[in-house]
Design an enzyme around this catalytic site. Structure first.
Site, PDB file in Angstrom:
ATOM      1  N   GLY A   1       0.788  -1.222   0.000  1.00  0.00           N
ATOM      2  CA  GLY A   1       0.000   0.000   0.000  1.00  0.00           C
ATOM      3  C   GLY A   1       0.817   1.267   0.000  1.00  0.00           C
TER       4      GLY A   1
ATOM      5  N   ASP B   1      10.332  -7.419  -0.323  1.00  0.00           N
ATOM      6  CA  ASP B   1       8.999  -7.921   0.023  1.00  0.00           C
ATOM      7  C   ASP B   1       8.962  -9.410  -0.291  1.00  0.00           C
ATOM      8  OD1 ASP B   1       6.164  -8.428   0.256  1.00  0.00           O
ATOM      9  OD2 ASP B   1       5.833  -6.283  -0.079  1.00  0.00           O
TER      10      ASP B   1
ATOM     11  N   ASN C   1      -5.431  -7.167  -2.375  1.00  0.00           N
ATOM     12  CA  ASN C   1      -4.450  -6.075  -2.358  1.00  0.00           C
ATOM     13  C   ASN C   1      -4.819  -4.950  -3.321  1.00  0.00           C
ATOM     14  OD1 ASN C   1      -1.766  -8.518  -2.369  1.00  0.00           O
ATOM     15  ND2 ASN C   1      -2.809  -7.632  -0.599  1.00  0.00           N
TER      16      ASN C   1
ATOM     17  N   LYS D   1       5.261  -9.996  -5.294  1.00  0.00           N
ATOM     18  CA  LYS D   1       5.008  -8.553  -5.355  1.00  0.00           C
ATOM     19  C   LYS D   1       6.199  -7.791  -5.921  1.00  0.00           C
ATOM     20  CE  LYS D   1       1.474  -7.878  -1.825  1.00  0.00           C
ATOM     21  NZ  LYS D   1       1.119  -7.238  -0.540  1.00  0.00           N
TER      22      LYS D   1
ATOM     23  N   ASN E   1       4.047  -4.256   9.808  1.00  0.00           N
ATOM     24  CA  ASN E   1       4.111  -4.896  11.116  1.00  0.00           C
ATOM     25  C   ASN E   1       5.231  -4.264  11.934  1.00  0.00           C
ATOM     26  OD1 ASN E   1       6.672  -6.837  10.992  1.00  0.00           O
ATOM     27  ND2 ASN E   1       5.612  -6.961   9.013  1.00  0.00           N
TER      28      ASN E   1
ATOM     29  N   CYS F   1      11.672   7.205  19.588  1.00  0.00           N
ATOM     30  CA  CYS F   1      11.186   8.397  20.285  1.00  0.00           C
ATOM     31  C   CYS F   1       9.671   8.488  20.155  1.00  0.00           C
ATOM     32  CB  CYS F   1      11.822   9.659  19.706  1.00  0.00           C
ATOM     33  SG  CYS F   1      13.593   9.832  20.008  1.00  0.00           S
TER      34      CYS F   1
ATOM     35  N   CYS G   1      -3.708  -3.967   8.319  1.00  0.00           N
ATOM     36  CA  CYS G   1      -4.824  -3.636   7.422  1.00  0.00           C
ATOM     37  C   CYS G   1      -5.784  -4.803   7.229  1.00  0.00           C
ATOM     38  CB  CYS G   1      -4.280  -3.192   6.064  1.00  0.00           C
ATOM     39  SG  CYS G   1      -3.485  -1.570   6.104  1.00  0.00           S
TER      40      CYS G   1
ATOM     41  N   CYS H   1      15.249   8.208  25.236  1.00  0.00           N
ATOM     42  CA  CYS H   1      14.816   7.227  24.248  1.00  0.00           C
ATOM     43  C   CYS H   1      15.689   5.975  24.305  1.00  0.00           C
ATOM     44  CB  CYS H   1      14.882   7.844  22.853  1.00  0.00           C
ATOM     45  SG  CYS H   1      14.613   6.668  21.511  1.00  0.00           S
TER      46      CYS H   1
END
Length: 389
Positions: free
Chosen positions: A160, A181, A189, A205, A250, A295, A309, A366
């Site tokens: 996406g 990918d 998709n 892909k 993810n 951060c 998604c 951080c």
């Protein structure tokens, strides 16, 4: 105006209204801050143009000049091939209210004959035509186009976010795109991953994206890695690039990407979408004032709190908007233009059609880039994400 006598009278009238200067005088004025504009067509300028001249075809002059130079008192010098179109161009600027406009007599032909400095195009005919509108931007020009051609951008994800980002980077002429990918095209998709096509359902892909990108711009180089980003390959996959575009779906992949971009000093253009909202930022470890991904998200959220998604759904156009903005930030970084989204988080609400900017300063505490932060290796990043899932 086919009658030679009428044409001569018309030119004489223009010369009474428009001051003319020699090429040598124009060069001297240019060194004192005057703007020299070559109003010939793109194809004419490809063979050479006065050094540091702005190329702006006569037909676009009135439409674009105020965007490029709003100061009506700056000296403006018009140059064409022989000195006639430049008279027309100068008169047009006078009508727009520019007060110091002159035409260069003899045009580029005389400029070249007198041995004055010339810049010759380094672009071939295909590139000059393909990138013509981009080349007209003074902030880009041939120098910027050469930077784009030399740039190496790696995209994590050809879905996406990666789809629109890759398409626009390819169209802009970024010389090398690396796609990472390990997924295959599914029909579900297609409503958002516009780089793919129904006929390529089931294809990797990366290969599907390569077909679309090469069809759009066969000049660029595309490298494919049909594999999942992991602790053992993340640095190898990212090394040798100028920046990385985060199109992950993810958190484990994002945390690995963020850690590797810090280690390799690669700017990371972050983007994320969910349902009807998205967000965007730039994390640039080359800058001392830049925050990092942690951060923003010090620890990975629990899996139940961060659905992807396929679990939460997404409006198909939303990744296109965010991916397009990611491509914009990438081009700005490559060209050194404007103000990148470093230290700022841009959020987008599609339902309300609102953009909101939030300050995102570097966090001294951080765990990723703070004063006491330590890097324990990529396996530690994997364990951190596993503990949250």
């Amino acid at each position: 105006m086919s009658d030679p006598m009428n044409r001569d009278a018309w030119l004489d009238e223009l010369r009474r209204r428009v001051p003319e200067i020699s090429p040598a005088e124009a060069l001297a004025w240019q060194t004192r801050g005057a703007l020299l504009i070559d109003v010939r067509e793109d194809a004419e300028r490809a063979a050479g143009t006065p050094a540091n001249a702005l190329g702006l075809s006569r037909g676009f002059l009135e439409l674009r000049i105020e965007q490029l130079e709003a100061d009506r008192d700056r000296a403006m010098l018009m140059l064409c091939g022989s000195g006639q179109r430049s008279l027309l161009a100068a008169e047009a600027l006078q009508r727009l209210g520019y007060r110091q406009v002159s035409s260069v007599t003899g045009g580029f032909n005389r400029w070249k004959a007198e041995g004055l400095p010339i810049t010759t195009s380094t672009l071939d005919a295909d590139a000059a035509e393909r990138y013509a509108r981009q080349l007209q931007l003074p902030q880009v020009g041939e120098v910027g186009q050469a930077r784009l051609a030399a740039a190496n951008v790696v995209l994590l994800g050809a879905g996406g976010l990666g789809a629109p980002a890759a398409l626009y980077l390819a169209a802009a002429g970024v010389g090398r795109l690396t796609l990472i990918d390990d997924d295959r095209v599914e029909r579900s998709n297609l409503h958002r991953q516009i780089i793919h096509a129904d006929a390529r359902v089931g294809m990797a892909k990366t290969e599907s994206a390569r077909i679309a990108l090469q069809a759009l711009n066969p000049r660029i180089r595309i490298e494919l890695h049909d594999e999942r980003l992991q602790a053992g390959n993340v640095e190898k996959l990212l090394a040798g690039h100028d920046l990385v575009i985060d199109g992950a779906d993810n958190f484990p992949a994002r945390y690995l990407l963020a850690a590797a971009s810090r280690q390799l000093k690669l700017p990371m253009v972050y983007g994320a979408v969910e349902r009807f909202s998205g967000q965007l930022s730039v994390f640039d470890p080359r800058r001392d004032d830049s925050p990092c991904y942690r951060c923003l998200f010090p620890e990975p959220p629990a899996a139940a709190d961060a659905p992807n998604c396929s679990e939460a759904g997404v409006l198909g156009v939303l990744p296109g908007i965010v991916g397009l903005l990611q491509a914009t930030e990438a081009l700005k970084l490559i060209l050194g233009l404007g103000e990148p989204l470093v230290g700022r988080l841009l959020s987008f609400d599609a339902l309300g059609m609102h953009f909101r900017e939030t300050r995102l300063p570097r966090d001294p505490a951080c765990p990723g880039c703070g004063v006491s932060a330590t890097f324990g290796g990529y396996e530690d990043v994997v364990r951190l994400c596993s503990a949250a899932s």
